[in-house]
Design a protein around this motif. Structure first.
Motif, PDB file in Angstrom:
ATOM      1  N   TYR A   1       3.926  -1.238   4.176  1.00 51.24           N
ATOM      2  CA  TYR A   1       2.567  -1.477   4.651  1.00 51.24           C
ATOM      3  C   TYR A   1       1.772  -2.198   3.559  1.00 51.24           C
ATOM      4  O   TYR A   1       1.822  -1.818   2.382  1.00 51.24           O
ATOM      5  N   TYR A   2       1.012  -3.237   3.951  1.00 47.09           N
ATOM      6  CA  TYR A   2       0.209  -3.986   2.995  1.00 47.09           C
ATOM      7  C   TYR A   2      -0.843  -4.796   3.742  1.00 47.09           C
ATOM      8  O   TYR A   2      -0.784  -4.953   4.971  1.00 47.09           O
ATOM      9  N   LYS A   3      -1.804  -5.336   2.989  1.00 45.56           N
ATOM     10  CA  LYS A   3      -2.840  -6.199   3.557  1.00 45.56           C
ATOM     11  C   LYS A   3      -2.502  -7.642   3.200  1.00 45.56           C
ATOM     12  O   LYS A   3      -2.464  -8.003   2.026  1.00 45.56           O
ATOM     13  N   ASP A   4      -2.256  -8.460   4.204  1.00 41.27           N
ATOM     14  CA  ASP A   4      -1.937  -9.865   3.965  1.00 41.27           C
ATOM     15  C   ASP A   4      -3.228 -10.636   3.668  1.00 41.27           C
ATOM     16  O   ASP A   4      -4.225 -10.497   4.393  1.00 41.27           O
TER      17      ASP A   4
ATOM     18  N   ASN B   1      -4.104  -9.918   8.231  1.00 41.07           N
ATOM     19  CA  ASN B   1      -4.099  -8.621   8.905  1.00 41.07           C
ATOM     20  C   ASN B   1      -3.493  -7.528   8.030  1.00 41.07           C
ATOM     21  O   ASN B   1      -2.840  -7.806   7.019  1.00 41.07           O
ATOM     22  N   ALA B   2      -3.702  -6.292   8.471  1.00 41.79           N
ATOM     23  CA  ALA B   2      -2.954  -5.175   7.912  1.00 41.79           C
ATOM     24  C   ALA B   2      -1.565  -5.223   8.544  1.00 41.79           C
ATOM     25  O   ALA B   2      -1.428  -5.256   9.767  1.00 41.79           O
TER      26      ALA B   2
ATOM     27  N   ASP C   1       0.829  -1.208   0.000  1.00 43.25           N
ATOM     28  CA  ASP C   1       0.000   0.000   0.000  1.00 43.25           C
ATOM     29  C   ASP C   1       0.860   1.253   0.000  1.00 43.25           C
ATOM     30  O   ASP C   1       0.571   2.223  -0.699  1.00 43.25           O
TER      31      ASP C   1
END
Length: 266
Positions: free
Chosen positions: A153-156, A188-189, A133
């Motif tokens: 930062y990323y969404k797993d 999670n984020a 992200d």
């Protein structure tokens, strides 16, 4: 005190101690046996439209300088599920390159290398992509020294085992090669803080981060390398990390997705 020591006894103890310590000093001449050279294969295919590369070399004796001992004249192919082999051309000693192409996430690719009359094979399944992200920075202090480190930062994705590899460059110079897994943050984020031992990040620096989604075998290979080097704890006993390449070769073959972010620290 429970007991007293006379000056004479004290001197005697001191002399005995000096004798014991001096007697322990001994020059050890290690007799290192010369091992037969072993082939090392490092190859990858990504989901980006670009030249894909395979590096082939041979190990060198411990006493020689650590240089790339490229292996010339190998036959190299990568075969997708369609069954049409992709041929690689040697562009310099030990470096083999494909035409511009991209792999497809979710598919399994097979590497074949014919070298010195031996066939080496490996396979790797390309994970689905995970797109970062954003990238931020955090300042941490260790032993009184404050340094800035990048954070991705990323969404797993949930219900899927994911592994990630990061290559970090500062002003086009590689500084970090580190892997993470979603064992404790599945779905999670996530913010992956990339701590490394290299050049400090300063205002005006260009930071480039390559984020790879990798399969489990590739993760275990790079994690073992980081453990040998003491990343995240004390170093472990040196040993060759488990390779996914057959016939006793060292190295790794990875089918991976790739995202690249560049940012200037203000």
């Amino acid at each position: 005190p429970l007991f007293k020591t006379s000056k004479l006894n004290y001197k005697l103890v001191l002399l005995v101690s000096l004798f014991l310590f001096s007697s322990c000093e001994k020059v050890i001449d290690l007799k290192l046996k010369k091992a037969e050279p072993v082939i090392v294969i490092e190859g990858s295919i990504s989901d980006q439209l670009e030249n894909q590369f395979v590096k082939i070399s041979k190990t060198i004796p411990f006493t020689e300088s650590n240089t790339f001992n490229g292996f010339k004249g190998a036959n190299v192919t990568i075969t997708p599920p369609s069954g049409m082999p992709i041929n690689f051309t040697e562009v310099s000693p030990g470096l083999y390159r494909s035409q511009r192409l991209k792999g497809t996430p979710g598919q399994t690719y097979k590497l074949e290398v014919l070298a010195d009359g031996k066939l080496y094979t490996a396979s790797s399944t390309m994970p689905l992509p995970v797109i970062p992200d954003s990238v931020g920075f955090k300042k941490l202090s260790f032993f009184g020294n404050a340094n800035i480190y990048p954070t991705v930062y990323y969404k797993d994705p949930s219900n899927v085992q994911n592994q990630y590899r990061y290559l970090v460059k500062i002003n086009n110079k590689y500084q970090a090669d580190i892997v993470f897994e979603d064992r404790f943050n599945n779905g999670n984020a996530v913010s992956d803080l990339i701590i490394y031992d290299g050049d400090d990040i300063k205002s005006g620096d260009i930071i480039t981060i390559e984020m790879y989604s990798i399969d489990r075998n590739v993760f275990k290979y790079y994690f073992a390398i980081s453990q040998i080097g003491g990343n995240g704890g004390p170093p472990v006993a040196p040993a060759n990390p488990d390779s996914n390449i057959s016939n006793g070769a060292l190295g790794i073959f990875s089918a991976n997705t790739k995202s690249t972010i560049s940012i200037v620290l203000k």
